[in-house]
Enzyme design. Structure first.
Site, mmCIF file in Angstrom:
data_model
loop_
_atom_site.group_PDB
_atom_site.id
_atom_site.type_symbol
_atom_site.label_atom_id
_atom_site.label_comp_id
_atom_site.label_asym_id
_atom_site.label_seq_id
_atom_site.Cartn_x
_atom_site.Cartn_y
_atom_site.Cartn_z
ATOM 1 N N GLY A 50 25.158 92.408 10.931
ATOM 2 C CA GLY A 50 26.516 92.153 10.465
ATOM 3 C C GLY A 50 27.410 91.546 11.516
ATOM 4 N N CYS A 51 26.886 91.290 12.701
ATOM 5 C CA CYS A 51 27.725 90.600 13.682
ATOM 6 C C CYS A 51 26.870 89.585 14.446
ATOM 7 C CB CYS A 51 28.397 91.568 14.618
ATOM 8 S SG CYS A 51 27.343 92.817 15.296
ATOM 9 N N GLN A 52 27.537 88.745 15.203
ATOM 10 C CA GLN A 52 26.835 87.692 15.950
ATOM 11 C C GLN A 52 25.934 88.285 17.009
ATOM 12 O OE1 GLN A 52 28.774 84.354 17.631
ATOM 13 N NE2 GLN A 52 30.053 83.967 15.877
#
Lengths: 142, 414
Positions: A50-52
């Site tokens: 859900g994140c980079q």
């Protein structure tokens, strides 16, 4: 300290900073200071999407309290992870499951994080609460 | 690459150009905005914004079917935009299909090939530097038909292995689909050579020109390319619009992509006949306002001059590369001899997203992450890059701010 008291302390800590660059400096320092997760827990199963950047989160019950350890490949993310761990780690699963998390909004992080980062943070909080619910259910079975 | 200095590339017009972009006049996080994320999307000049406002305030109406005045005005403007884009890329207007963008255009061709041309054992060639939108549609087509997706390897500098490409061409290959300019590496591929080599064996070629359209002249008939896709929003135009160029003979052969109004000649419950190209591929009410905006964007680029843009950006890229090189521990991801102004880099062990966040705090917009080229990042063993991508309105001041910003970020993260 209770979960609420931990959140209030963080809100107070952030009030001393003049601008967001200083806040980020503090978050970076928190990231650097976060104790390393045991490498054996840096598995795909413990990876939060859900994140980079990548975040690994491990949870275990110690004397009736849920202890979280985590790591990230990005230091700012690691700093954010550190804040969440300060708030939620070391409390009974029931308290974690029922906790209302308000410090992220209060310190202005929600509006200052990119959607990818805030989604990652929310995913992590969600995962921590899921662990709490699971451990709570398990302890009730026993 | 020779080193340019700020003095070499003083171009008074750039300040006039900047004044045409309202969004560039603002501050972000207390600093004047430095916008270096043009590979993701470009900003829009007032002429584009105004053209779209005029459509909605003066002649908003559906196209092609109405007999009333507004509909005729809308149809004329929509088709004028098609002519403008066609002229811009050196095509005939009936070879230009309006799509939602590059991704949609590639999917249109992939769907057509899947249905009509691809058989078990066939091959499609792409390259290791493709964007996901030039990978996944072909993967889906190949999986469905039992065909193989072949990937042209690249060197450590980010250049296509042309020897490998030559050796991969054979009668089983049904299409070569390659990016003109890599969005991550900035590599400008030798597209004319690629097309000529493929054509020697009768293989059609599709070019993903998403990253080329705002930076380099495109002449499809001189290139002799079979298909070409581009996106309006990367060309100073609106989002949600792009084009597929296809040679007439190919567009005639491809089956319709979607069914609906405007793409038919005659419908009965037993059988439908289809409209001529390009309308055969434009089912339903199209993105009329966006197409008109794209037409205005092309007019704006023509006004500035694509050759001038290319020359200015070339110098600015040289300046940026030389300036970034001065940062200790910085390494470029992509160092092709022929490159564009998409400049990817990493500094020491810092994570690209950390650098991106701290640049944003200083009012500098760059892209971080894998840039929808995950296989490419895997090829280099990296989580992603920091990417500064230039456009004609960027200046040496922007580059200086970037360098100063990166230095500050690295100091904080160190």
């Amino acid at each position: 300290m209770t979960i609420k008291e931990q959140q209030d302390r963080i809100i107070e800590d952030f009030e001393v900073f003049g601008d967001w660059m200083e806040k980020y400096e503090y978050i970076i320092q928190l990231g650097k200071d976060l104790p390393l997760i045991d490498p054996k827990y840096k598995t795909d199963d413990n990876l939060i999407r859900g994140c980079q950047s990548k975040v690994w989160l491990h949870a275990e019950l110690q004397d009736g309290k849920l202890v979280f350890t985590a790591d990230s490949d990005a230091v700012i993310t690691k700093g954010l992870v550190s804040l969440v761990i300060q708030v939620l780690s070391g409390h009974p699963p029931k308290d974690i499951a029922e906790a209302e998390i308000y410090f992220i909004d209060a310190i202005g992080l929600t509006s200052h994080l990119s959607p990818t980062r805030s989604n990652g943070l929310l995913s992590m909080l969600k995962q921590m609460k899921l662990y709490a619910v699971a451990f709570q259910a398990k302890s009730m079975q026993n | 690459m020779e080193t340019a200095t700020a003095q070499d590339i003083l171009w008074p017009e750039v300040e006039l150009i900047r004044n045409e972009f309202p969004i560039l006049q603002q501050t972000v996080n207390g600093r004047p905005l430095v916008y270096l994320d043009n590979g993701a999307t470009t900003q829009k000049p007032v002429s584009v914004i105004r053209s779209m406002q005029e459509y909605y305030t003066q002649y908003n109406s559906n196209v092609h079917r109405g007999v009333h005045t507004l509909s005729q005005q809308a149809t004329a403007a929509y088709e004028a935009a098609r002519h403008a884009v066609a002229a811009f890329i050196g095509a005939h207007h009936h070879e230009v299909v309006f799509t939602k963008g590059t991704t949609d255009a590639i999917n249109l061709v992939a769907a057509g090939f899947r249905k009509s041309f691809l058989r078990e054992g066939d091959e499609i060639i792409i390259s290791a530097m493709e964007h996901h939108s030039n990978i996944v549609p072909w993967q889906l087509a190949c999986e469905e038909k039992g065909a193989k997706l072949k990937v042209v390897p690249i060197s450590d500098k980010g250049e296509l292995d042309m020897d490998a490409f030559r050796s991969m061409l054979n009668p089983r290959v049904k299409l070569v689909s390659i990016t003109w300019i890599s969005n991550t590496l900035g590599t400008v591929n030798p597209v004319k050579d690629i097309i000529d080599l493929a054509h020697e064996q009768g293989i059609p070629v599709m070019l993903d020109a998403a990253q080329a359209a705002a930076h380099t002249p495109i002449k499809v008939h001189e290139l002799d390319v079979d298909f070409l896709a581009l996106s309006g929003h990367k060309l100073f135009g609106p989002t949600g619009i792009g084009i597929l160029f296809g040679k007439e003979s190919w567009l005639e052969q491809l089956p319709p992509y979607q069914g609906g109004g405007d793409m038919i000649k005659h419908v009965t419950f037993e059988k439908t006949t289809y409209a001529d190209v390009p309308l055969k591929f434009e089912a339903g009410t199209p993105a009329i306002c966006e197409a008109i905006g794209l037409g205005a964007a092309v007019a704006w680029v023509n006004k500035v001059g694509i050759h001038k843009i290319q020359a200015y950006e070339h110098q600015l890229t040289e300046y940026a590369v030389a300036a970034l090189k001065q940062i200790e521990g910085l390494r470029f991801i992509g160092e092709a001899k022929h490159r564009s102004g998409a400049i990817s880099f990493l500094v020491g062990d810092t994570h690209p997203s950390d650098v991106g966040v701290l640049l944003d705090q200083q009012g500098i917009a760059v892209r971080t992450g894998h840039h929808c080229t995950q296989p490419l990042c895997d090829r280099f063993g990296i989580p992603g890059t920091v990417r500064a991508s230039l456009a004609v309105y960027n200046t040496t001041d922007d580059i200086d701010r970037l360098v100063e910003g990166v230095r500050k970020a690295v100091t904080l993260l160190g």
